[in-house]
Motif scaffolding. Structure first.
Motif, PDB file in Angstrom:
ATOM      1  N   GLY A   7       0.875  -1.163  -0.051  1.00 41.19           N
ATOM      2  CA  GLY A   7      -0.009   0.010   0.153  1.00 41.19           C
ATOM      3  C   GLY A   7       0.713   1.268  -0.091  1.00 41.19           C
ATOM      4  O   GLY A   7       0.576   1.881  -0.997  1.00 41.19           O
ATOM      5  N   ARG A   8       2.134   1.378   0.635  1.00 41.93           N
ATOM      6  CA  ARG A   8       2.897   2.384   0.817  1.00 41.93           C
ATOM      7  C   ARG A   8       3.532   2.628  -0.506  1.00 41.93           C
ATOM      8  O   ARG A   8       3.633   3.681  -0.961  1.00 41.93           O
ATOM      9  CB  ARG A   8       3.919   2.415   2.053  1.00 41.93           C
ATOM     10  N   VAL A   9       3.992   1.476  -1.091  1.00 35.76           N
ATOM     11  CA  VAL A   9       4.717   1.658  -2.278  1.00 35.76           C
ATOM     12  C   VAL A   9       3.689   2.166  -3.329  1.00 35.76           C
ATOM     13  O   VAL A   9       4.251   3.227  -4.200  1.00 35.76           O
ATOM     14  CB  VAL A   9       5.229   0.283  -2.542  1.00 35.76           C
ATOM     15  N   VAL A  10       2.705   1.477  -3.518  1.00 37.59           N
ATOM     16  CA  VAL A  10       1.708   2.040  -4.667  1.00 37.59           C
ATOM     17  C   VAL A  10       1.262   3.436  -4.491  1.00 37.59           C
ATOM     18  O   VAL A  10       1.208   4.282  -5.395  1.00 37.59           O
ATOM     19  CB  VAL A  10       0.485   1.215  -4.735  1.00 37.59           C
ATOM     20  N   ARG A  11       0.948   3.727  -3.236  1.00 36.18           N
ATOM     21  CA  ARG A  11       0.323   5.154  -2.976  1.00 36.18           C
ATOM     22  C   ARG A  11       1.606   6.145  -3.316  1.00 36.18           C
ATOM     23  O   ARG A  11       1.487   7.457  -3.796  1.00 36.18           O
ATOM     24  CB  ARG A  11       0.223   5.383  -1.311  1.00 36.18           C
ATOM     25  N   HIS A  12       2.915   5.810  -2.880  1.00 31.08           N
ATOM     26  CA  HIS A  12       4.017   6.581  -3.129  1.00 31.08           C
ATOM     27  C   HIS A  12       4.124   6.727  -4.706  1.00 31.08           C
ATOM     28  O   HIS A  12       4.671   7.759  -5.371  1.00 31.08           O
ATOM     29  CB  HIS A  12       5.226   6.225  -2.692  1.00 31.08           C
ATOM     30  N   LEU A  13       4.142   5.684  -5.513  1.00 35.12           N
ATOM     31  CA  LEU A  13       4.485   5.836  -6.854  1.00 35.12           C
ATOM     32  C   LEU A  13       3.250   6.338  -7.502  1.00 35.12           C
ATOM     33  O   LEU A  13       3.666   7.127  -8.580  1.00 35.12           O
ATOM     34  CB  LEU A  13       4.698   4.231  -7.531  1.00 35.12           C
ATOM     35  N   ALA A  14       2.046   6.229  -7.130  1.00 33.92           N
ATOM     36  CA  ALA A  14       1.133   6.804  -7.899  1.00 33.92           C
ATOM     37  C   ALA A  14       1.372   8.421  -7.539  1.00 33.92           C
ATOM     38  O   ALA A  14       0.844   9.262  -8.519  1.00 33.92           O
ATOM     39  CB  ALA A  14      -0.373   6.406  -7.180  1.00 33.92           C
ATOM     40  N   ALA A  15       1.535   8.673  -6.361  1.00 35.66           N
ATOM     41  CA  ALA A  15       1.581  10.387  -6.208  1.00 35.66           C
ATOM     42  C   ALA A  15       2.970  10.931  -7.046  1.00 35.66           C
ATOM     43  O   ALA A  15       2.876  12.071  -7.244  1.00 35.66           O
ATOM     44  CB  ALA A  15       2.120  10.569  -4.635  1.00 35.66           C
TER      45      ALA A  15
ATOM     46  N   SER B  98      -9.015  -5.316   1.052  1.00 30.86           N
ATOM     47  CA  SER B  98      -9.129  -3.820   1.345  1.00 30.86           C
ATOM     48  C   SER B  98      -7.892  -3.060   0.947  1.00 30.86           C
ATOM     49  O   SER B  98      -7.943  -1.677   0.459  1.00 30.86           O
ATOM     50  CB  SER B  98      -9.684  -3.184   2.565  1.00 30.86           C
ATOM     51  N   CYS B  99      -6.856  -3.755   0.752  1.00 31.74           N
ATOM     52  CA  CYS B  99      -5.544  -3.171   0.245  1.00 31.74           C
ATOM     53  C   CYS B  99      -5.267  -3.508  -1.242  1.00 31.74           C
ATOM     54  O   CYS B  99      -3.940  -3.320  -1.361  1.00 31.74           O
ATOM     55  CB  CYS B  99      -4.542  -3.512   1.158  1.00 31.74           C
ATOM     56  N   ASN B 100      -6.147  -3.618  -2.075  1.00 26.39           N
ATOM     57  CA  ASN B 100      -5.704  -4.050  -3.282  1.00 26.39           C
ATOM     58  C   ASN B 100      -5.033  -2.761  -4.033  1.00 26.39           C
ATOM     59  O   ASN B 100      -5.146  -1.520  -3.790  1.00 26.39           O
ATOM     60  CB  ASN B 100      -7.016  -4.310  -4.235  1.00 26.39           C
ATOM     61  N   THR B 101      -4.271  -3.010  -5.072  1.00 31.14           N
ATOM     62  CA  THR B 101      -3.437  -2.058  -5.914  1.00 31.14           C
ATOM     63  C   THR B 101      -4.271  -0.953  -6.478  1.00 31.14           C
ATOM     64  O   THR B 101      -4.060   0.228  -6.181  1.00 31.14           O
ATOM     65  CB  THR B 101      -2.552  -2.777  -6.793  1.00 31.14           C
ATOM     66  N   HIS B 102      -5.109  -1.352  -6.907  1.00 31.60           N
ATOM     67  CA  HIS B 102      -6.160  -0.013  -7.792  1.00 31.60           C
ATOM     68  C   HIS B 102      -6.725   0.559  -6.747  1.00 31.60           C
ATOM     69  O   HIS B 102      -6.852   1.756  -6.981  1.00 31.60           O
ATOM     70  CB  HIS B 102      -7.324  -1.076  -8.496  1.00 31.60           C
ATOM     71  N   VAL B 103      -7.158   0.174  -5.515  1.00 34.47           N
ATOM     72  CA  VAL B 103      -7.454   0.944  -4.424  1.00 34.47           C
ATOM     73  C   VAL B 103      -6.682   1.951  -4.063  1.00 34.47           C
ATOM     74  O   VAL B 103      -6.999   3.223  -4.012  1.00 34.47           O
ATOM     75  CB  VAL B 103      -8.234   0.269  -3.189  1.00 34.47           C
ATOM     76  N   ALA B 104      -5.280   1.536  -3.615  1.00 36.82           N
ATOM     77  CA  ALA B 104      -4.235   2.374  -3.275  1.00 36.82           C
ATOM     78  C   ALA B 104      -3.879   3.500  -4.397  1.00 36.82           C
ATOM     79  O   ALA B 104      -3.873   4.700  -4.026  1.00 36.82           O
ATOM     80  CB  ALA B 104      -3.181   1.533  -2.707  1.00 36.82           C
TER      81      ALA B 104
END
Length: 220
Positions: free
Chosen positions: A10-18, A34-40
């Protein structure tokens, strides 16, 4: 996938999306949560496109029913050991533009894949397909802090997966999966240490046994 691994991803995906990443390929997806990649990813990139790859019929069935429910999310039947089939799948070709940077996430598959199956080569094939500016995310259990534990843990894995080979690796061996990329800060570390949401969350990192890192393919 354990809670700690889900939090790391979740932290990785949110960081890279940002950072602007909008395409994600998850090779070795688990059951929906609830922690799926598309959600994050969609917390900051509402139109992020995500492809989940799995070889487990139960994961595929649940994923298609609960996750792949919009035009920007898909499920692909495939395996890390056959990257070409993943890349050429119609769902992947529809959702992932190979001319744009993509995040390839390999959550836990490698720690069960012995060298005889050529995992370094297969990861390298995915890396070669990724355009410049893409990111590779890998997690892998290691026994560096508990070398004597290997004598007990390795036979368990061998029985579960009905293999005779030893798939265990050290941190240095896991580092090889990032050849051809540049590790972003803080490098390949125990997953509790990778950009924790709170300093206290990084305490006793070696208890999790799992390291993780994010490598960026050089270029624009």
């Amino acid at each position: 996938m354990t809670v700690e691994l889900k939090e790391f991803h979740g932290r990785v995906v949110r960081h890279l999306a940002a950072e602007g990443m909008t395409q994600f390929l998850v090779v070795g997806a688990g059951l929906p949560s609830s922690c799926n990649t598309h959600v994050a990813a969609r917390e900051t990139q509402p139109r992020a496109r995500v492809v989940y790859v799995a070889d487990d019929p139960v994961v595929l069935s649940h994923g298609r029913a609960l996750v792949a429910t919009d035009d920007d999310t898909g499920m692909v039947e495939g395996d890390l050991l056959d990257p070409d089939a993943i890349i050429d799948d119609p769902v992947t070709r529809r959702l992932i533009d190979p001319a744009l940077p993509v995040v390839v996430i390999i959550p836990h598959r490698l720690q069960f894949t012995p060298d005889v199956d050529e995992p370094y080569k297969r990861v390298g094939e995915l890396r070669d397909w990724m355009p410049a500016g893409s990111h590779l995310v890998v997690t892998h259990a290691v026994l560096d802090s508990r070398p004597k534990t290997a004598d007990r843990v390795v036979p368990v894995y061998q029985r579960i997966f009905r293999r005779t080979e030893d798939a265990s690796r050290t941190r240095q061996q896991v580092l090889r999966f990032f050849d051809g990329t540049e590790l972003i800060d803080p490098g390949l570390v125990y997953i509790r240490q990778w950009r924790p949401d709170h300093p206290l969350a990084a305490r006793n990192p070696e208890r999790i046994w799992t390291v993780g890192g994010v490598g960026r393919k050089p270029g624009p």
